[in-house]
Design a protein around this motif. Structure first.
Motif, PDB file in Angstrom:
ATOM      1  N   PHE A   1       0.826  -1.109   0.251  1.00  0.00           N
ATOM      2  CA  PHE A   1       0.106  -0.110   0.086  1.00  0.00           C
ATOM      3  C   PHE A   1       0.899   1.142   0.178  1.00  0.00           C
ATOM      4  CE2 PHE A   1      -3.712  -2.452   2.055  1.00  0.00           C
ATOM      5  CZ  PHE A   1      -4.647  -2.287   1.004  1.00  0.00           C
ATOM      6  N   GLN A   2       1.893   1.177   0.910  1.00  0.00           N
ATOM      7  CA  GLN A   2       2.787   2.377   1.006  1.00  0.00           C
ATOM      8  C   GLN A   2       3.540   2.595  -0.193  1.00  0.00           C
ATOM      9  OE1 GLN A   2       4.722   1.427   4.645  1.00  0.00           O
ATOM     10  NE2 GLN A   2       3.163   2.400   6.032  1.00  0.00           N
ATOM     11  N   ALA A   3       3.920   1.640  -0.854  1.00  0.00           N
ATOM     12  CA  ALA A   3       4.778   1.681  -2.124  1.00  0.00           C
ATOM     13  C   ALA A   3       3.994   2.495  -3.303  1.00  0.00           C
ATOM     14  CB  ALA A   3       5.461   0.554  -2.397  1.00  0.00           C
ATOM     15  N   GLY A   4       2.642   2.126  -2.942  1.00  0.00           N
ATOM     16  CA  GLY A   4       1.922   2.585  -4.020  1.00  0.00           C
ATOM     17  C   GLY A   4       1.229   4.141  -3.852  1.00  0.00           C
ATOM     18  N   GLY A   5       1.827   4.766  -2.827  1.00  0.00           N
ATOM     19  CA  GLY A   5       1.346   5.892  -2.447  1.00  0.00           C
ATOM     20  C   GLY A   5       0.162   6.277  -1.884  1.00  0.00           C
ATOM     21  N   PHE A   6      -0.346   5.262  -1.082  1.00  0.00           N
ATOM     22  CA  PHE A   6      -1.502   5.125  -0.594  1.00  0.00           C
ATOM     23  C   PHE A   6      -2.155   6.487   0.472  1.00  0.00           C
ATOM     24  CE2 PHE A   6      -4.797   4.006   2.781  1.00  0.00           C
ATOM     25  CZ  PHE A   6      -5.783   3.254   2.310  1.00  0.00           C
ATOM     26  N   ALA A   7      -1.263   7.010   1.145  1.00  0.00           N
ATOM     27  CA  ALA A   7      -1.593   8.138   1.713  1.00  0.00           C
ATOM     28  C   ALA A   7      -1.705   9.302   1.055  1.00  0.00           C
ATOM     29  CB  ALA A   7      -0.469   8.339   3.048  1.00  0.00           C
ATOM     30  N   THR A   8      -0.953   9.575   0.105  1.00  0.00           N
ATOM     31  CA  THR A   8      -0.905  10.638  -0.746  1.00  0.00           C
ATOM     32  C   THR A   8      -2.348  10.639  -1.707  1.00  0.00           C
ATOM     33  OG1 THR A   8       1.309  10.874  -0.887  1.00  0.00           O
ATOM     34  CG2 THR A   8       0.183  11.802  -2.867  1.00  0.00           C
ATOM     35  N   LEU A   9      -2.541   9.171  -2.032  1.00  0.00           N
ATOM     36  CA  LEU A   9      -3.865   9.164  -3.005  1.00  0.00           C
ATOM     37  C   LEU A   9      -5.010   9.559  -2.049  1.00  0.00           C
ATOM     38  CD1 LEU A   9      -5.049   8.367  -5.638  1.00  0.00           C
ATOM     39  CD2 LEU A   9      -4.933   5.806  -4.697  1.00  0.00           C
ATOM     40  N   VAL A  10      -4.921   9.006  -0.943  1.00  0.00           N
ATOM     41  CA  VAL A  10      -6.283   9.304  -0.114  1.00  0.00           C
ATOM     42  C   VAL A  10      -6.067  10.979   0.333  1.00  0.00           C
ATOM     43  CG1 VAL A  10      -7.039   9.389   2.328  1.00  0.00           C
ATOM     44  CG2 VAL A  10      -6.142   7.284   1.116  1.00  0.00           C
ATOM     45  N   GLU A  11      -5.119  11.625   0.364  1.00  0.00           N
ATOM     46  CA  GLU A  11      -5.216  13.094   0.968  1.00  0.00           C
ATOM     47  C   GLU A  11      -5.521  13.706  -0.672  1.00  0.00           C
ATOM     48  OE1 GLU A  11      -1.917  16.619   1.414  1.00  0.00           O
ATOM     49  OE2 GLU A  11      -1.213  14.547   1.623  1.00  0.00           O
ATOM     50  N   HIS A  12      -5.297  13.473  -1.859  1.00  0.00           N
ATOM     51  CA  HIS A  12      -5.575  14.003  -3.145  1.00  0.00           C
ATOM     52  C   HIS A  12      -7.212  13.770  -3.171  1.00  0.00           C
ATOM     53  CE1 HIS A  12      -1.409  13.860  -5.184  1.00  0.00           C
ATOM     54  NE2 HIS A  12      -1.510  14.706  -4.052  1.00  0.00           N
ATOM     55  N   ALA A  13      -7.653  12.598  -2.935  1.00  0.00           N
ATOM     56  CA  ALA A  13      -9.013  12.073  -3.019  1.00  0.00           C
ATOM     57  C   ALA A  13      -9.773  13.145  -2.098  1.00  0.00           C
ATOM     58  CB  ALA A  13      -9.429  10.633  -2.799  1.00  0.00           C
ATOM     59  N   LEU A  14      -9.491  13.205  -0.902  1.00  0.00           N
ATOM     60  CA  LEU A  14     -10.173  14.143  -0.028  1.00  0.00           C
ATOM     61  C   LEU A  14     -10.217  15.626  -0.470  1.00  0.00           C
ATOM     62  CD1 LEU A  14     -10.205  11.521   1.735  1.00  0.00           C
ATOM     63  CD2 LEU A  14     -10.201  12.946   3.801  1.00  0.00           C
ATOM     64  N   ASN A  15      -9.050  16.076  -0.976  1.00  0.00           N
ATOM     65  CA  ASN A  15      -8.815  17.394  -1.441  1.00  0.00           C
ATOM     66  C   ASN A  15      -9.826  17.651  -2.517  1.00  0.00           C
ATOM     67  OD1 ASN A  15      -6.951  18.181   0.434  1.00  0.00           O
ATOM     68  ND2 ASN A  15      -5.295  17.625  -1.030  1.00  0.00           N
ATOM     69  N   ALA A  16      -9.914  16.866  -3.148  1.00  0.00           N
ATOM     70  CA  ALA A  16     -10.775  16.804  -4.517  1.00  0.00           C
ATOM     71  C   ALA A  16     -12.309  16.945  -4.231  1.00  0.00           C
ATOM     72  CB  ALA A  16     -10.782  15.618  -5.348  1.00  0.00           C
ATOM     73  N   ALA A  17     -12.668  16.134  -3.066  1.00  0.00           N
ATOM     74  CA  ALA A  17     -14.053  16.191  -2.656  1.00  0.00           C
ATOM     75  C   ALA A  17     -14.277  17.538  -2.085  1.00  0.00           C
ATOM     76  CB  ALA A  17     -14.448  14.969  -1.679  1.00  0.00           C
ATOM     77  N   ALA A  18     -13.515  18.096  -1.163  1.00  0.00           N
ATOM     78  CA  ALA A  18     -13.514  19.339  -0.398  1.00  0.00           C
ATOM     79  C   ALA A  18     -13.626  20.477  -1.335  1.00  0.00           C
ATOM     80  CB  ALA A  18     -12.409  19.631   0.514  1.00  0.00           C
ATOM     81  N   ALA A  19     -12.790  20.513  -2.403  1.00  0.00           N
ATOM     82  CA  ALA A  19     -12.845  21.526  -3.587  1.00  0.00           C
ATOM     83  C   ALA A  19     -14.292  21.413  -4.330  1.00  0.00           C
ATOM     84  CB  ALA A  19     -11.555  21.354  -4.377  1.00  0.00           C
ATOM     85  N   ARG A  20     -14.696  20.266  -4.500  1.00  0.00           N
ATOM     86  CA  ARG A  20     -16.006  20.226  -5.125  1.00  0.00           C
ATOM     87  C   ARG A  20     -17.069  20.790  -4.231  1.00  0.00           C
ATOM     88  NH1 ARG A  20     -18.772  21.342  -8.983  1.00  0.00           N
ATOM     89  NH2 ARG A  20     -20.828  19.950  -9.508  1.00  0.00           N
ATOM     90  N   SER A  21     -17.038  20.361  -2.860  1.00  0.00           N
ATOM     91  CA  SER A  21     -17.883  21.177  -1.900  1.00  0.00           C
ATOM     92  C   SER A  21     -17.834  22.498  -2.097  1.00  0.00           C
ATOM     93  CB  SER A  21     -17.515  20.573  -0.624  1.00  0.00           C
ATOM     94  OG  SER A  21     -18.504  21.295   0.355  1.00  0.00           O
ATOM     95  N   VAL A  22     -16.598  23.239  -2.278  1.00  0.00           N
ATOM     96  CA  VAL A  22     -16.651  24.801  -2.308  1.00  0.00           C
ATOM     97  C   VAL A  22     -17.276  24.977  -3.679  1.00  0.00           C
ATOM     98  CG1 VAL A  22     -15.093  26.611  -2.704  1.00  0.00           C
ATOM     99  CG2 VAL A  22     -14.565  24.847  -0.784  1.00  0.00           C
ATOM    100  N   GLU A  23     -17.067  24.278  -4.892  1.00  0.00           N
ATOM    101  CA  GLU A  23     -17.440  24.626  -6.105  1.00  0.00           C
ATOM    102  C   GLU A  23     -19.122  24.816  -5.710  1.00  0.00           C
ATOM    103  OE1 GLU A  23     -15.865  21.748  -8.723  1.00  0.00           O
ATOM    104  OE2 GLU A  23     -13.740  22.754  -8.776  1.00  0.00           O
ATOM    105  N   LEU A  24     -19.625  23.954  -5.197  1.00  0.00           N
ATOM    106  CA  LEU A  24     -21.020  23.385  -5.229  1.00  0.00           C
ATOM    107  C   LEU A  24     -21.710  24.774  -4.517  1.00  0.00           C
ATOM    108  CD1 LEU A  24     -21.589  19.667  -4.417  1.00  0.00           C
ATOM    109  CD2 LEU A  24     -22.267  20.941  -6.479  1.00  0.00           C
ATOM    110  N   ALA A  25     -21.031  25.339  -3.372  1.00  0.00           N
ATOM    111  CA  ALA A  25     -21.527  26.358  -2.720  1.00  0.00           C
ATOM    112  C   ALA A  25     -21.555  27.473  -3.739  1.00  0.00           C
ATOM    113  CB  ALA A  25     -20.460  26.621  -1.526  1.00  0.00           C
TER     114      ALA A  25
END
Length: 272
Positions: A243-267
């Motif tokens: 998991f770590q070699a595949g960049g798991f933590a970074t991928l999760v961070e990017h995914a949550l950043n995308a969700a938060a950014a979309r929340s701002v866009e929806l507002a």
């Protein structure tokens, strides 16, 4: 909440879960009403929970202490503009719609006390978690009322900054889907390893449930729990390193950043 009246505007799944939670905690049906455009849903809700149902939103809010807005974000503006003339300044309005700011709601409803919250779908089984934000007009007793309402289906956590609701949306609002995705992937991998499909699914689901229970009841954080079950040079370590070699933590961070950014866009999109 004695003699406290709640009106739900919209009677979909989330509203139904909140109503069911309130009824399970002993709130009398006479203290709850809801409005819903669909006749079949009105009939089902009245039959299942014993509450008064209305086709007209304005009729539902008459005499309510708390009005909960449980309509789709795309129709929130029109619903609020319709309700504005029928609300009293003392009525607390709680919105569970994603992406609709308190500023937009006040523009449409007038200067009513507002609580904006972000529940998640496990509320449907009484295991939800909600982030809540109150405007300055909300009194201490109204904060307690809103907290009691959301606590009927899980945990309620107060936020001091409305902008944090975008992060709540990314972490817990959208979060159940992330765990479903992991369970889906684990099930598929288990099948490829030779397990029957049903067995792989049951193993994945029960493992997720057990891990969540352990984390919820533990005095240490998830990272420490992970370390405790990861023996050196063992099978778990082999998987974790992959998991770590595949960049798991970074991928999760990017995914949550995308969700938060979309929340701002929806507002911005829905608050016009």
């Amino acid at each position: 909440m004695s003699n406290f009246r709640i009106a739900f505007i919209g009677a979909g799944n989330m509203a139904a879960s909140l109503i069911g939670g309130l009824r399970a905690q002993g709130m009398p049906a006479a203290q709850i009403c809801a409005s819903e455009p669909g006749a079949e849903q009105r009939s089902r809700m009245a039959r299942e929970y014993g509450i008064s149902m209305h086709a007209d939103n304005a009729q539902a809010v008459q005499g309510a202490d708390l009005v909960l807005l449980a309509v789709k974000p795309q129709v929130m503006k029109s619903v609020c503009l319709e309700l504005a003339a029928h609300l009293q300044a003392s009525q607390l309005v709680v919105s569970i719609a994603a992406g609709i700011s308190c500023a937009s709601l006040n523009d449409w409803l007038g200067p009513v006390p507002l609580v904006r919250c972000m529940p998640n779908t496990p509320a449907l089984v009484g295991k939800g978690v909600s982030g809540l934000y109150a405007t300055a007009q909300v009194t201490a007793s109204q904060r307690q009322q809103a907290e009691s309402l959301l606590s009927a289906v899980g945990m309620a956590l107060w936020l001091e900054d409305e902008a944090q609701l975008d992060a709540v949306t990314a972490v817990s609002g959208s979060g159940p889907a992330y765990f479903f995705l992991l369970m889906e992937a684990m099930t598929a991998a288990g099948i490829k390893l030779g397990l029957p499909a049903e067995t792989a699914a049951q193993l994945s689901i029960q493992t997720a449930l057990g891990a969540a229970h352990m984390a919820a009841g533990s005095e240490v954080d998830a990272g420490e729990l992970r370390r405790r079950v990861t023996s050196p040079n063992g099978t778990t370590e082999a998987a974790i390193k992959t998991f770590q070699a595949g960049g798991f933590a970074t991928l999760v961070e990017h995914a949550l950043n995308a969700a938060a950014a979309r929340s701002v866009e929806l507002a911005h999109e829905l608050g016009k």
